[in-house]
Design a protein around this motif. Structure first.
Motif, PDB file in Angstrom:
ATOM      1  N   ILE B  13       0.837  -1.199   0.000  1.00 49.40           N
ATOM      2  CA  ILE B  13       0.000   0.000   0.000  1.00 49.40           C
ATOM      3  C   ILE B  13       0.871   1.248   0.000  1.00 49.40           C
ATOM      4  O   ILE B  13       2.087   1.175   0.238  1.00 49.40           O
ATOM      5  CB  ILE B  13      -0.933   0.040   1.232  1.00 49.40           C
ATOM      6  N   GLN B  14       0.251   2.390  -0.233  1.00 51.02           N
ATOM      7  CA  GLN B  14       0.951   3.664  -0.184  1.00 51.02           C
ATOM      8  C   GLN B  14       0.891   4.220   1.244  1.00 51.02           C
ATOM      9  O   GLN B  14      -0.069   3.977   1.984  1.00 51.02           O
ATOM     10  CB  GLN B  14       0.297   4.672  -1.128  1.00 51.02           C
ATOM     11  N   GLU B  15       1.915   4.963   1.571  1.00 53.06           N
ATOM     12  CA  GLU B  15       1.936   5.648   2.866  1.00 53.06           C
ATOM     13  C   GLU B  15       0.666   6.474   3.028  1.00 53.06           C
ATOM     14  O   GLU B  15       0.211   7.127   2.088  1.00 53.06           O
ATOM     15  CB  GLU B  15       3.167   6.557   2.933  1.00 53.06           C
ATOM     16  N   GLY B  16       0.095   6.427   4.218  1.00 48.79           N
ATOM     17  CA  GLY B  16      -1.118   7.189   4.486  1.00 48.79           C
ATOM     18  C   GLY B  16      -2.382   6.361   4.338  1.00 48.79           C
ATOM     19  O   GLY B  16      -3.427   6.711   4.907  1.00 48.79           O
ATOM     20  N   GLU B  17      -2.305   5.270   3.580  1.00 48.03           N
ATOM     21  CA  GLU B  17      -3.482   4.395   3.417  1.00 48.03           C
ATOM     22  C   GLU B  17      -3.611   3.498   4.649  1.00 48.03           C
ATOM     23  O   GLU B  17      -2.693   3.355   5.461  1.00 48.03           O
ATOM     24  CB  GLU B  17      -3.342   3.538   2.159  1.00 48.03           C
ATOM     25  N   ASN B  18      -4.786   2.873   4.755  1.00 40.10           N
ATOM     26  CA  ASN B  18      -5.023   1.914   5.832  1.00 40.10           C
ATOM     27  C   ASN B  18      -4.686   0.509   5.345  1.00 40.10           C
ATOM     28  O   ASN B  18      -4.841   0.188   4.168  1.00 40.10           O
ATOM     29  CB  ASN B  18      -6.489   1.950   6.275  1.00 40.10           C
ATOM     30  N   ALA B  19      -4.248  -0.327   6.278  1.00 40.56           N
ATOM     31  CA  ALA B  19      -3.933  -1.726   5.957  1.00 40.56           C
ATOM     32  C   ALA B  19      -4.774  -2.624   6.852  1.00 40.56           C
ATOM     33  O   ALA B  19      -4.839  -2.416   8.071  1.00 40.56           O
ATOM     34  CB  ALA B  19      -2.459  -2.007   6.202  1.00 40.56           C
ATOM     35  N   THR B  77      -4.104   2.159  10.708  1.00 35.70           N
ATOM     36  CA  THR B  77      -4.572   3.363  10.024  1.00 35.70           C
ATOM     37  C   THR B  77      -3.389   4.287   9.715  1.00 35.70           C
ATOM     38  O   THR B  77      -2.360   4.256  10.392  1.00 35.70           O
ATOM     39  CB  THR B  77      -5.579   4.131  10.887  1.00 35.70           C
ATOM     40  N   ALA B  78      -3.564   5.098   8.662  1.00 33.35           N
ATOM     41  CA  ALA B  78      -2.556   6.093   8.280  1.00 33.35           C
ATOM     42  C   ALA B  78      -1.152   5.477   8.291  1.00 33.35           C
ATOM     43  O   ALA B  78      -0.267   5.920   9.022  1.00 33.35           O
ATOM     44  CB  ALA B  78      -2.620   7.293   9.224  1.00 33.35           C
ATOM     45  N   SER B  79      -0.976   4.450   7.484  1.00 39.23           N
ATOM     46  CA  SER B  79       0.272   3.675   7.529  1.00 39.23           C
ATOM     47  C   SER B  79       1.482   4.533   7.188  1.00 39.23           C
ATOM     48  O   SER B  79       1.388   5.546   6.479  1.00 39.23           O
ATOM     49  CB  SER B  79       0.178   2.492   6.568  1.00 39.23           C
ATOM     50  N   VAL B 110       4.789  -0.861   2.925  1.00 35.98           N
ATOM     51  CA  VAL B 110       4.234   0.479   2.816  1.00 35.98           C
ATOM     52  C   VAL B 110       5.202   1.316   2.009  1.00 35.98           C
ATOM     53  O   VAL B 110       6.348   1.541   2.417  1.00 35.98           O
ATOM     54  CB  VAL B 110       4.004   1.114   4.198  1.00 35.98           C
TER      55      VAL B 110
END
Lengths: 113, 112
Positions: B13-19, B77-79, B110
């Motif tokens: 995922i991209q930084e800022g996304e949730n995982a 959240t907010a990875s 991330v």
């Protein structure tokens, strides 16, 4: 001031040799464990000691022998090493017998040639 | 096999996304725990949820437990790039003598 420390971190040896991995915890925990992590990262419990008493002994070849001289130490001795023994071995400890969190050491990577 | 199962096996995922990572297990449990393992390091405990609890939070982590479906999920959240690691669920089964059984793990990457 490492909580759970194991030595050595890396171990490379020939088939048929005998080797030991040592583990010490300074957390005052009563229970200690040995886990084996294979190349696919699958983590499997091998042994558990509570206050120097063996309480979990999974289906592990008897070439593997744990020894707990006191509740702060749990060593793992492996006889007649085989290729399939290559893995990362983790020592862990917990305050309550597996019901609470485990504190892990950094692992000992064993490579058998 | 007593081992729990996790999915996905890998997540990017991209930084800022949730995982979100999921864990399923076999029979009645005492508790379920989540651990993180950075590359080449030992496992670090993240959170423990008891069988009578449904949700727990710790910072950016949220864990849910659904005993009817025998499943749990870990939400980050907010990875951040520093969250890149393998995440394992571990299940304490009531009938297996206080033995903590680990799942196969989810590899989270991330990207910054």
């Amino acid at each position: 001031d490492t909580a759970v420390s194991q030595t050595p971190k890396y171990l490379v040896t020939q088939m048929g040799n005998d080797k030991s991995i040592k583990c010490e915890q300074n957390l005052g925990h009563d229970t200690m464990y040995w886990y084996k992590q294979d190349s696919k990262k699958f983590l499997k419990i091998m042994f558990s000691y509570n206050n120097k008493e063996l309480i979990i002994n999974e289906t592990v070849p008897n070439r593997f022998s744990p020894k707990s001289p006191d509740k702060a130490h749990l060593n793992l001795h492996i006889n007649s090493l085989e290729l399939g023994d290559s893995a990362v071995y983790f020592c862990a400890s917990s305050q309550v017998r597996a019901a609470g969190e485990l504190f892990f050491g950094e692992g000992s990577r064993l490579t058998v040639l | 096999s007593q081992q729990g199962e996790e999915d996905p096996q890998a997540l990017s995922i991209q930084e800022g996304e949730n995982a979100t990572m999921n864990c399923s297990y076999k029979t009645s449990i005492n508790n379920l725990q989540w651990y993180r393992q950075n590359s080449g390091r030992g496992l670090v405990h993240l959170i423990l949820i008891r069988s009578n609890e449904r949700e727990k939070h710790s910072g950016r982590l949220r864990v849910t437990l659904d005993t009817s479906k025998k499943s749990s999920s870990l939400l980050i959240t907010a990875s951040r790039a520093a969250d890149t690691a393998s995440y394992f669920c571990a299940v304490l089964y009531m009938e297996y003598g206080n033995k903590l059984v680990f799942g196969a793990g989810t590899i989270l990457r991330v990207k910054s």
